[in-house]
Design a protein around this motif. Sequence first.
Motif, short mmCIF file in Angstrom:
data_model
loop_
_atom_site.label_atom_id
_atom_site.label_comp_id
_atom_site.label_asym_id
_atom_site.label_seq_id
_atom_site.Cartn_x
_atom_site.Cartn_y
_atom_site.Cartn_z
N UNK A 119 11.74 3.30 -2.40
CA UNK A 119 10.73 2.81 -3.33
C UNK A 119 9.34 3.32 -2.94
N UNK A 120 9.03 3.24 -1.68
CA UNK A 120 7.70 3.67 -1.21
C UNK A 120 7.46 5.14 -1.54
N UNK A 121 8.43 5.97 -1.23
CA UNK A 121 8.26 7.40 -1.49
C UNK A 121 8.19 7.69 -2.98
N UNK A 122 8.95 6.94 -3.78
CA UNK A 122 8.97 7.18 -5.23
C UNK A 122 7.64 6.85 -5.89
N UNK A 123 6.98 5.80 -5.40
CA UNK A 123 5.75 5.33 -6.05
C UNK A 123 4.48 5.75 -5.32
N UNK A 124 4.63 6.55 -4.29
CA UNK A 124 3.47 6.91 -3.47
C UNK A 124 2.44 7.71 -4.26
N UNK A 125 2.89 8.54 -5.19
CA UNK A 125 1.92 9.32 -5.96
C UNK A 125 1.02 8.44 -6.81
N UNK A 126 1.58 7.37 -7.39
CA UNK A 126 0.76 6.44 -8.17
C UNK A 126 -0.20 5.68 -7.26
N UNK A 127 0.26 5.33 -6.08
CA UNK A 127 -0.59 4.62 -5.12
C UNK A 127 -1.74 5.49 -4.65
N UNK A 128 -1.48 6.77 -4.47
CA UNK A 128 -2.54 7.68 -4.01
C UNK A 128 -3.69 7.77 -5.00
N UNK A 129 -3.44 7.44 -6.25
CA UNK A 129 -4.49 7.51 -7.27
C UNK A 129 -5.38 6.27 -7.27
N UNK A 130 -5.01 5.27 -6.48
CA UNK A 130 -5.83 4.07 -6.36
C UNK A 130 -6.94 4.29 -5.34
N UNK A 131 -8.13 3.75 -5.57
CA UNK A 131 -9.19 3.87 -4.57
C UNK A 131 -8.95 3.00 -3.34
N UNK A 132 -8.05 2.02 -3.47
CA UNK A 132 -7.79 1.12 -2.35
C UNK A 132 -6.33 0.67 -2.36
N UNK A 133 -5.40 1.60 -2.11
CA UNK A 133 -3.98 1.25 -2.19
C UNK A 133 -3.52 0.37 -1.02
N UNK A 134 -2.61 -0.54 -1.36
CA UNK A 134 -2.07 -1.46 -0.36
C UNK A 134 -0.54 -1.45 -0.44
N UNK A 135 0.10 -1.34 0.71
CA UNK A 135 1.56 -1.47 0.80
C UNK A 135 1.88 -2.62 1.73
N UNK A 136 2.66 -3.56 1.24
CA UNK A 136 3.06 -4.72 2.03
C UNK A 136 4.58 -4.72 2.14
N UNK A 137 5.09 -4.62 3.34
CA UNK A 137 6.51 -4.70 3.58
C UNK A 137 6.85 -6.10 4.07
N UNK A 138 7.61 -6.83 3.27
CA UNK A 138 7.94 -8.21 3.64
C UNK A 138 9.06 -8.17 4.68
#
Length: 245
Positions: A119-138
Amino acid sequence: MKTALITGANRSIGFEAARQLLQQGYYVYLGARDLARGQQAVAQLHAEGLTQVEPLQIDVADPASVAAARTALGQQTEVLDVLINNAGILGGMVQPATSTPVSAIKEVFETNVFGVIEVTQAFLDLLRRSPAPRIVNVTSGLGSLTLHTDPSWKYYAVKGAAYAPSKAALNAYTIMLAYELRDTPFKVNAVDPGYTATDFNHHSGPGTVADAAARVVKAAVLGPDGPTSQFFSDDNAPDTGISPW
């Protein structure tokens, strides 16, 4: 408006995290393996007046499903600000290291570790377009190798060959991911929501879903000066909020 994707969000902690992010003004894509259940969860939030939410079918253990979800989300937004990798499985309550079938361990890792990476790798390109991306692994406090070797730890006797090692591996991946993204605006952290009363553990935990979700959301909305590559756990470290790995 900031956007967030939460996997496994049709119930329990994921659902409550969606509610709390909606209350903070986020647009939430509520990930669910079963689309019908995702739609029911969204309908409940709509009934509460929280309308900036829609379901997204995604089975994190199925690469084809993850790819389809990425395509679907890309048709809705060009930017993703928050990814909460919440989906996880327990794999049974008794997991002796000497007899748990390897197939059972692999099944847990498929969701709890490889699914998160997929999931992280698939959506990383969209996250990179954010000025302040956050990833939280529960994660879970049971993923702490340090505490598992401490006989004084309150959960010392809670051992298992599948779930705890999967969370330890998830923690390790979190560190590697945070390191790779260290010179970017990303904040990448692991969050232990605490031993919470949910369907996941037959409602045996003492914590509330609201409190657990608040811990996850706190890491999802970190400001620019917030930490990265941390293992947050109020349960294991009530004084500092940072658990040993």
